[in-house]
Design a protein around this motif. Sequence first.
Motif, mmCIF file in Angstrom:
data_model
loop_
_atom_site.group_PDB
_atom_site.id
_atom_site.type_symbol
_atom_site.label_atom_id
_atom_site.label_comp_id
_atom_site.label_asym_id
_atom_site.label_seq_id
_atom_site.Cartn_x
_atom_site.Cartn_y
_atom_site.Cartn_z
ATOM 1 N N PHE A 278 -11.240 9.740 0.577
ATOM 2 C CA PHE A 278 -10.993 9.447 -1.061
ATOM 3 C C PHE A 278 -10.731 7.796 -1.071
ATOM 4 N N CYS A 279 -10.791 7.515 -2.231
ATOM 5 C CA CYS A 279 -10.593 6.136 -2.370
ATOM 6 C C CYS A 279 -9.453 5.936 -3.516
ATOM 7 N N SER A 280 -8.906 5.109 -3.827
ATOM 8 C CA SER A 280 -8.041 4.541 -4.964
ATOM 9 C C SER A 280 -8.075 3.032 -5.105
ATOM 10 N N THR A 281 -7.559 2.806 -6.356
ATOM 11 C CA THR A 281 -7.308 1.525 -6.918
ATOM 12 C C THR A 281 -5.923 1.407 -7.123
ATOM 13 N N THR A 282 -5.160 0.119 -6.655
ATOM 14 C CA THR A 282 -3.862 0.005 -7.013
ATOM 15 C C THR A 282 -3.602 -1.170 -7.868
ATOM 16 N N ARG B 277 2.170 3.163 -3.977
ATOM 17 C CA ARG B 277 1.602 4.578 -3.602
ATOM 18 C C ARG B 277 2.147 5.020 -2.368
ATOM 19 N N GLU C 22 -6.357 -6.479 -8.094
ATOM 20 C CA GLU C 22 -6.625 -5.008 -7.722
ATOM 21 C C GLU C 22 -6.710 -4.770 -6.253
ATOM 22 N N LEU D 94 -7.986 -2.124 -3.104
ATOM 23 C CA LEU D 94 -9.003 -1.085 -3.056
ATOM 24 C C LEU D 94 -8.674 -0.422 -1.676
ATOM 25 N N THR D 95 -8.345 0.922 -1.574
ATOM 26 C CA THR D 95 -7.954 1.599 -0.396
ATOM 27 C C THR D 95 -8.590 2.739 -0.027
#
Length: 371
Positions: free
Chosen positions: A270-274, A280, A341, A343-344
Amino acid sequence: MRVALTGAGGFLGWHVRVLVRALGWPEPAVVDRADLADPAAVAARLRGVDRVLHLAGVNRGDPADVAAGNVALAEALARGLRRCPEPPKTVVFANSTQAGNGTPYGDSKATAAAILADAAAGSQVVDVRLPHLYGEHGRPFYNSVTATFCRVLADGGEPEVREDRELHLVHVTDAAARLLDAPPAGVWDAGMPALRTGVRALAERLTGYAATYRRAELPPLLDRHDVRLFNTYRSHLFPARYPMPLPRRADQRGVLVETVKAHGGAGQTFCSTTRPGVTRGEHFHLAKVERFVVLRGTAEIALRRIGHDEVVRFPVDGADPVVVDMPTMWAHDITNTGGDELLTLFWTDGIFDPDRPDTYRETVGFPATGG
Protein backbone atom coordinates in the motif's frame (compact mmCIF):
# COMPACT_ATOMS: atom_id res chain seq x y z
CA MET A 1 -2.82 -8.40 35.63
CA ARG A 2 -0.09 -7.27 38.04
CA VAL A 3 3.12 -9.16 37.36
CA ALA A 4 6.50 -9.37 39.07
CA LEU A 5 9.65 -10.78 37.44
CA THR A 6 13.06 -12.05 38.33
CA GLY A 7 15.51 -12.10 35.44
CA ALA A 8 13.77 -9.14 33.79
CA GLY A 9 16.97 -8.05 32.04
CA GLY A 10 17.56 -11.37 30.31
CA PHE A 11 16.44 -12.67 26.93
CA LEU A 12 13.19 -14.23 28.15
CA GLY A 13 12.62 -11.41 30.64
CA TRP A 14 12.76 -8.74 27.96
CA HIS A 15 10.28 -10.61 25.77
CA VAL A 16 7.93 -11.03 28.73
CA ARG A 17 8.06 -7.28 29.36
CA VAL A 18 7.39 -6.54 25.69
CA LEU A 19 4.36 -8.82 25.71
CA VAL A 20 3.09 -7.19 28.91
CA ARG A 21 3.39 -3.84 27.10
CA ALA A 22 1.46 -5.19 24.11
CA LEU A 23 -1.27 -6.52 26.41
CA GLY A 24 -1.65 -3.09 28.01
CA TRP A 25 -1.02 -4.46 31.51
CA PRO A 26 0.81 -2.42 34.20
CA GLU A 27 4.59 -2.33 33.99
CA PRO A 28 5.95 -5.41 35.82
CA ALA A 29 7.59 -5.10 39.22
CA VAL A 30 11.24 -6.05 38.73
CA VAL A 31 13.01 -8.16 41.35
CA ASP A 32 16.68 -7.73 40.52
CA ARG A 33 19.79 -9.46 41.86
CA ALA A 34 20.26 -6.80 44.57
CA ASP A 35 16.68 -7.34 45.75
CA LEU A 36 17.19 -11.11 45.90
CA ALA A 37 19.94 -10.58 48.46
CA ASP A 38 17.37 -9.04 50.85
CA PRO A 39 14.25 -11.10 51.70
CA ALA A 40 12.43 -7.99 52.91
CA ALA A 41 13.00 -6.28 49.54
CA VAL A 42 11.72 -9.35 47.70
CA ALA A 43 8.63 -9.48 49.92
CA ALA A 44 7.91 -5.81 49.23
CA ARG A 45 8.18 -6.31 45.46
CA LEU A 46 5.88 -9.34 45.52
CA ARG A 47 3.22 -8.02 47.85
CA GLY A 48 -0.20 -8.07 46.22
CA VAL A 49 0.89 -9.04 42.71
CA ASP A 50 -1.21 -11.53 40.77
CA ARG A 51 1.65 -13.49 39.26
CA VAL A 52 5.40 -13.73 39.87
CA LEU A 53 7.57 -15.22 37.15
CA HIS A 54 10.91 -16.65 38.24
CA LEU A 55 13.03 -16.29 35.10
CA ALA A 56 16.45 -15.64 36.62
CA GLY A 57 18.89 -18.48 36.12
CA VAL A 58 22.38 -19.52 35.12
CA ASN A 59 22.60 -21.30 31.76
CA ARG A 60 26.30 -21.36 30.92
CA GLY A 61 29.62 -21.51 32.76
CA ASP A 62 31.43 -23.87 35.07
CA PRO A 63 29.02 -26.76 35.85
CA ALA A 64 29.40 -26.28 39.61
CA ASP A 65 28.66 -22.56 39.30
CA VAL A 66 25.62 -23.25 37.10
CA ALA A 67 24.23 -25.75 39.60
CA ALA A 68 24.87 -23.55 42.62
CA GLY A 69 23.57 -20.43 40.90
CA ASN A 70 20.18 -21.85 39.94
CA VAL A 71 19.59 -23.25 43.43
CA ALA A 72 20.73 -20.03 45.13
CA LEU A 73 18.40 -17.88 43.03
CA ALA A 74 15.41 -20.09 43.85
CA GLU A 75 16.29 -20.05 47.55
CA ALA A 76 16.52 -16.25 47.52
CA LEU A 77 13.08 -15.92 45.97
CA ALA A 78 11.71 -18.54 48.40
CA ARG A 79 12.92 -16.52 51.40
CA GLY A 80 11.08 -13.48 50.09
CA LEU A 81 7.92 -15.48 49.42
CA ARG A 82 7.86 -16.77 52.99
CA ARG A 83 8.11 -13.21 54.34
CA CYS A 84 5.49 -11.74 52.02
CA PRO A 85 2.32 -10.76 53.99
CA GLU A 86 0.20 -10.76 50.81
CA PRO A 87 1.83 -13.38 48.57
CA PRO A 88 1.24 -13.64 44.82
CA LYS A 89 -1.76 -15.63 43.69
CA THR A 90 0.45 -17.60 41.28
CA VAL A 91 4.15 -18.44 41.24
CA VAL A 92 5.46 -19.45 37.81
CA PHE A 93 8.85 -21.07 37.34
CA ALA A 94 10.51 -20.93 33.92
CA ASN A 95 11.92 -24.43 34.12
CA SER A 96 13.60 -26.46 31.38
CA THR A 97 12.82 -29.67 29.53
CA GLN A 98 16.29 -30.72 30.75
CA ALA A 99 15.16 -30.64 34.39
CA GLY A 100 16.25 -33.76 36.26
CA ASN A 101 18.27 -35.18 33.37
CA GLY A 102 21.34 -35.92 35.49
CA THR A 103 23.41 -32.90 34.40
CA PRO A 104 24.37 -30.13 36.84
CA TYR A 105 22.12 -27.73 34.96
CA GLY A 106 19.14 -30.08 34.67
CA ASP A 107 19.33 -31.28 38.27
CA SER A 108 19.67 -27.74 39.60
CA LYS A 109 16.54 -26.70 37.70
CA ALA A 110 14.64 -29.63 39.25
CA THR A 111 15.88 -28.66 42.70
CA ALA A 112 14.87 -25.04 42.12
CA ALA A 113 11.35 -26.15 41.20
CA ALA A 114 11.05 -28.14 44.44
CA ILE A 115 12.31 -25.18 46.50
CA LEU A 116 9.70 -22.85 45.02
CA ALA A 117 6.89 -25.37 45.42
CA ASP A 118 7.76 -25.75 49.11
CA ALA A 119 7.93 -21.98 49.71
CA ALA A 120 4.79 -20.97 47.83
CA ALA A 121 2.25 -22.08 50.43
CA GLY A 122 -1.08 -20.46 49.61
CA SER A 123 -0.05 -19.71 46.04
CA GLN A 124 -0.70 -21.72 42.91
CA VAL A 125 2.62 -23.03 41.56
CA VAL A 126 3.04 -23.44 37.80
CA ASP A 127 6.13 -25.30 36.60
CA VAL A 128 6.63 -24.56 32.88
CA ARG A 129 9.27 -26.71 31.20
CA LEU A 130 10.65 -24.74 28.30
CA PRO A 131 12.43 -26.26 25.28
CA HIS A 132 14.96 -24.49 23.03
CA LEU A 133 13.80 -20.86 22.79
CA TYR A 134 14.66 -18.55 19.94
CA GLY A 135 13.72 -14.99 19.07
CA GLU A 136 14.76 -11.42 18.49
CA HIS A 137 17.87 -10.11 20.24
CA GLY A 138 19.00 -13.41 21.71
CA ARG A 139 22.55 -13.40 23.00
CA PRO A 140 24.83 -15.35 20.62
CA PHE A 141 27.10 -18.05 22.05
CA TYR A 142 24.93 -18.06 25.18
CA ASN A 143 21.14 -18.11 24.78
CA SER A 144 20.77 -20.47 21.84
CA VAL A 145 22.29 -21.95 18.72
CA THR A 146 19.74 -19.94 16.72
CA ALA A 147 21.13 -16.65 18.05
CA THR A 148 24.68 -17.85 17.39
CA PHE A 149 23.94 -18.80 13.77
CA CYS A 150 22.14 -15.49 13.18
CA ARG A 151 25.05 -13.47 14.54
CA VAL A 152 27.61 -15.40 12.48
CA LEU A 153 25.55 -14.84 9.32
CA ALA A 154 25.00 -11.16 10.14
CA ASP A 155 28.76 -10.77 10.40
CA GLY A 156 29.25 -12.39 6.99
CA GLY A 157 30.38 -15.81 8.22
CA GLU A 158 29.08 -19.35 7.80
CA PRO A 159 27.47 -21.30 10.66
CA GLU A 160 29.50 -24.21 11.97
CA VAL A 161 27.60 -27.39 12.81
CA ARG A 162 29.52 -29.44 15.34
CA GLU A 163 26.73 -31.85 16.27
CA ASP A 164 23.59 -32.45 14.24
CA ARG A 165 20.83 -33.22 16.74
CA GLU A 166 17.09 -32.63 16.76
CA LEU A 167 15.84 -29.33 18.18
CA HIS A 168 12.37 -28.38 19.36
CA LEU A 169 12.31 -24.64 18.64
CA VAL A 170 9.72 -22.43 20.36
CA HIS A 171 9.52 -18.71 19.73
CA VAL A 172 10.13 -16.78 22.93
CA THR A 173 6.90 -14.75 22.62
CA ASP A 174 4.93 -18.00 22.75
CA ALA A 175 6.88 -18.99 25.87
CA ALA A 176 6.16 -15.57 27.40
CA ALA A 177 2.47 -16.02 26.66
CA ARG A 178 2.46 -19.41 28.44
CA LEU A 179 4.23 -17.96 31.48
CA LEU A 180 1.83 -15.00 31.65
CA ASP A 181 -1.25 -17.09 30.82
CA ALA A 182 -1.95 -14.39 28.21
CA PRO A 183 -5.35 -14.42 26.51
CA PRO A 184 -5.21 -15.73 22.92
CA ALA A 185 -4.80 -13.06 20.27
CA GLY A 186 -3.51 -14.76 17.13
CA VAL A 187 -0.03 -13.25 17.28
CA TRP A 188 1.15 -15.51 20.11
CA ASP A 189 0.22 -19.05 21.06
CA ALA A 190 0.52 -20.10 24.72
CA GLY A 191 0.44 -23.68 23.50
CA MET A 192 4.05 -23.09 22.42
CA PRO A 193 3.92 -24.73 18.97
CA ALA A 194 7.37 -26.10 18.24
CA LEU A 195 9.38 -26.40 15.07
CA ARG A 196 11.17 -29.75 15.01
CA THR A 197 14.35 -29.45 13.00
CA GLY A 198 17.95 -30.53 13.03
CA VAL A 199 20.87 -28.23 13.77
CA ARG A 200 22.17 -28.57 10.22
CA ALA A 201 18.72 -27.93 8.72
CA LEU A 202 18.42 -24.82 10.89
CA ALA A 203 21.80 -23.56 9.70
CA GLU A 204 20.81 -24.15 6.07
CA ARG A 205 17.46 -22.41 6.53
CA LEU A 206 19.02 -19.33 8.10
CA THR A 207 21.81 -19.29 5.50
CA GLY A 208 19.17 -19.23 2.77
CA TYR A 209 17.42 -16.29 4.42
CA ALA A 210 20.69 -14.40 4.61
CA ALA A 211 21.63 -15.03 0.96
CA THR A 212 18.25 -13.78 -0.27
CA TYR A 213 18.05 -10.82 2.07
CA ARG A 214 21.49 -9.49 1.12
CA ARG A 215 19.83 -8.46 -2.17
CA ALA A 216 17.02 -6.70 -0.23
CA GLU A 217 14.71 -9.52 -1.34
CA LEU A 218 12.32 -11.33 1.01
CA PRO A 219 12.81 -15.09 1.51
CA PRO A 220 9.83 -17.48 1.47
CA LEU A 221 7.73 -16.75 4.57
CA LEU A 222 5.28 -19.62 4.42
CA ASP A 223 4.44 -20.23 8.09
CA ARG A 224 4.77 -18.69 11.55
CA HIS A 225 8.22 -20.18 12.16
CA ASP A 226 9.51 -18.87 8.80
CA VAL A 227 8.41 -15.38 9.81
CA ARG A 228 9.77 -15.57 13.33
CA LEU A 229 13.11 -17.10 12.34
CA PHE A 230 13.49 -14.41 9.69
CA ASN A 231 12.67 -11.73 12.26
CA THR A 232 15.23 -13.28 14.59
CA TYR A 233 17.89 -13.06 11.88
CA ARG A 234 16.92 -9.46 11.06
CA SER A 235 17.32 -8.44 14.70
CA HIS A 236 21.05 -9.20 14.41
CA LEU A 237 21.34 -6.93 11.36
CA PHE A 238 19.70 -3.88 12.92
CA PRO A 239 20.67 -1.07 12.79
CA ALA A 240 24.12 -1.58 11.23
CA ARG A 241 22.89 -3.05 7.92
CA TYR A 242 20.21 -0.44 7.20
CA PRO A 243 19.09 1.33 5.04
CA MET A 244 19.45 -1.22 2.24
CA PRO A 245 19.99 -0.02 -1.35
CA LEU A 246 17.48 -0.95 -4.05
CA PRO A 247 18.09 -1.82 -7.71
CA ARG A 248 17.40 1.33 -9.76
CA ARG A 249 17.13 1.58 -13.54
CA ALA A 250 16.83 4.85 -15.43
CA ASP A 251 16.42 5.73 -19.11
CA GLN A 252 14.82 8.48 -21.21
CA ARG A 253 11.36 7.39 -20.04
CA GLY A 254 12.11 7.74 -16.31
CA VAL A 255 13.19 5.55 -13.40
CA LEU A 256 12.23 2.02 -12.31
CA VAL A 257 12.89 0.89 -8.73
CA GLU A 258 12.35 -2.72 -7.59
CA THR A 259 10.89 -2.12 -4.14
CA VAL A 260 9.68 -5.61 -3.12
CA LYS A 261 10.78 -9.01 -4.41
CA ALA A 262 9.17 -11.70 -2.25
CA HIS A 263 10.01 -15.35 -2.87
CA GLY A 264 6.86 -16.83 -1.33
CA GLY A 265 4.07 -16.32 1.17
CA ALA A 266 1.30 -13.78 1.60
CA GLY A 267 1.76 -10.03 1.43
CA GLN A 268 0.13 -6.64 1.06
CA THR A 269 1.43 -3.46 -0.56
CA PHE A 270 0.00 0.00 0.00
CA CYS A 271 1.03 3.62 -0.47
CA SER A 272 0.38 6.77 1.52
CA THR A 273 0.96 10.48 1.16
CA THR A 274 2.02 12.55 4.15
CA ARG A 275 1.89 16.32 4.49
CA PRO A 276 4.95 18.33 5.59
CA GLY A 277 5.73 17.97 9.29
CA VAL A 278 3.28 15.10 9.82
CA THR A 279 4.32 11.83 11.50
CA ARG A 280 2.89 8.38 10.77
CA GLY A 281 3.35 5.15 12.68
CA GLU A 282 4.11 5.44 16.41
CA HIS A 283 3.55 1.77 17.16
CA PHE A 284 5.35 -1.58 17.26
CA HIS A 285 4.71 -5.12 16.04
CA LEU A 286 5.43 -8.49 17.61
CA ALA A 287 5.65 -10.54 14.40
CA LYS A 288 4.73 -8.47 11.35
CA VAL A 289 7.41 -7.82 8.72
CA GLU A 290 6.94 -4.25 7.48
CA ARG A 291 8.94 -2.48 4.77
CA PHE A 292 9.18 1.29 4.24
CA VAL A 293 10.34 2.80 0.92
CA VAL A 294 10.10 6.56 0.37
CA LEU A 295 9.47 7.27 -3.33
CA ARG A 296 9.01 11.04 -3.30
CA GLY A 297 10.03 13.69 -0.81
CA THR A 298 12.31 13.54 2.24
CA ALA A 299 11.63 11.94 5.60
CA GLU A 300 13.13 10.68 8.82
CA ILE A 301 12.41 7.16 10.02
CA ALA A 302 12.90 6.85 13.79
CA LEU A 303 12.95 3.66 15.85
CA ARG A 304 13.39 2.68 19.50
CA ARG A 305 13.61 -0.80 20.97
CA ILE A 306 10.84 -1.41 23.51
CA GLY A 307 12.08 -0.83 27.06
CA HIS A 308 15.17 1.06 25.86
CA ASP A 309 15.93 4.78 25.51
CA GLU A 310 18.19 5.07 22.45
CA VAL A 311 16.49 6.27 19.26
CA VAL A 312 17.87 5.22 15.86
CA ARG A 313 17.20 7.72 13.04
CA PHE A 314 17.47 7.25 9.28
CA PRO A 315 17.13 10.22 6.90
CA VAL A 316 15.66 8.99 3.60
CA ASP A 317 15.04 10.67 0.24
CA GLY A 318 12.76 9.64 -2.62
CA ALA A 319 15.43 10.74 -5.08
CA ASP A 320 17.49 7.73 -3.96
CA PRO A 321 15.02 5.09 -2.67
CA VAL A 322 16.25 2.66 -0.04
CA VAL A 323 14.67 -0.05 2.11
CA VAL A 324 14.20 0.18 5.86
CA ASP A 325 12.44 -2.92 7.20
CA MET A 326 10.99 -2.33 10.64
CA PRO A 327 12.45 -4.69 13.25
CA THR A 328 9.86 -6.39 15.40
CA MET A 329 9.45 -5.08 18.96
CA TRP A 330 10.79 -1.66 18.04
CA ALA A 331 8.50 1.40 18.12
CA HIS A 332 8.79 3.22 14.81
CA ASP A 333 7.51 6.24 12.94
CA ILE A 334 8.13 8.22 9.76
CA THR A 335 8.02 12.03 9.57
CA ASN A 336 7.86 14.21 6.46
CA THR A 337 10.87 16.50 6.88
CA GLY A 338 10.51 18.28 3.53
CA GLY A 339 8.35 21.08 2.23
CA ASP A 340 6.39 18.93 -0.24
CA GLU A 341 4.09 15.97 0.03
CA LEU A 342 5.78 12.68 0.97
CA LEU A 343 4.96 9.49 -0.97
CA THR A 344 5.81 6.22 0.80
CA LEU A 345 5.33 2.61 -0.22
CA PHE A 346 4.68 0.06 2.53
CA TRP A 347 4.77 -3.72 2.31
CA THR A 348 3.81 -6.25 4.98
CA ASP A 349 4.12 -10.02 4.96
CA GLY A 350 0.39 -10.61 5.48
CA ILE A 351 -2.95 -9.11 4.53
CA PHE A 352 -4.15 -6.75 7.23
CA ASP A 353 -6.63 -8.34 9.63
CA PRO A 354 -8.48 -5.72 11.72
CA ASP A 355 -9.29 -8.37 14.32
CA ARG A 356 -5.62 -9.29 14.65
CA PRO A 357 -3.68 -6.21 13.61
CA ASP A 358 -0.44 -6.98 15.51
CA THR A 359 -0.07 -3.22 16.05
CA TYR A 360 0.53 -1.75 19.53
CA ARG A 361 0.53 1.97 20.17
CA GLU A 362 3.86 3.36 21.36
CA THR A 363 5.54 6.63 20.47
CA VAL A 364 9.24 6.49 19.70
CA GLY A 365 9.84 9.24 22.21
CA PHE A 366 7.99 7.39 25.01
CA PRO A 367 10.08 7.50 28.23
CA ALA A 368 11.37 3.95 28.53
CA THR A 369 11.38 2.05 31.83
CA GLY A 370 13.10 -1.12 32.84
CA GLY A 371 16.12 -0.68 30.51
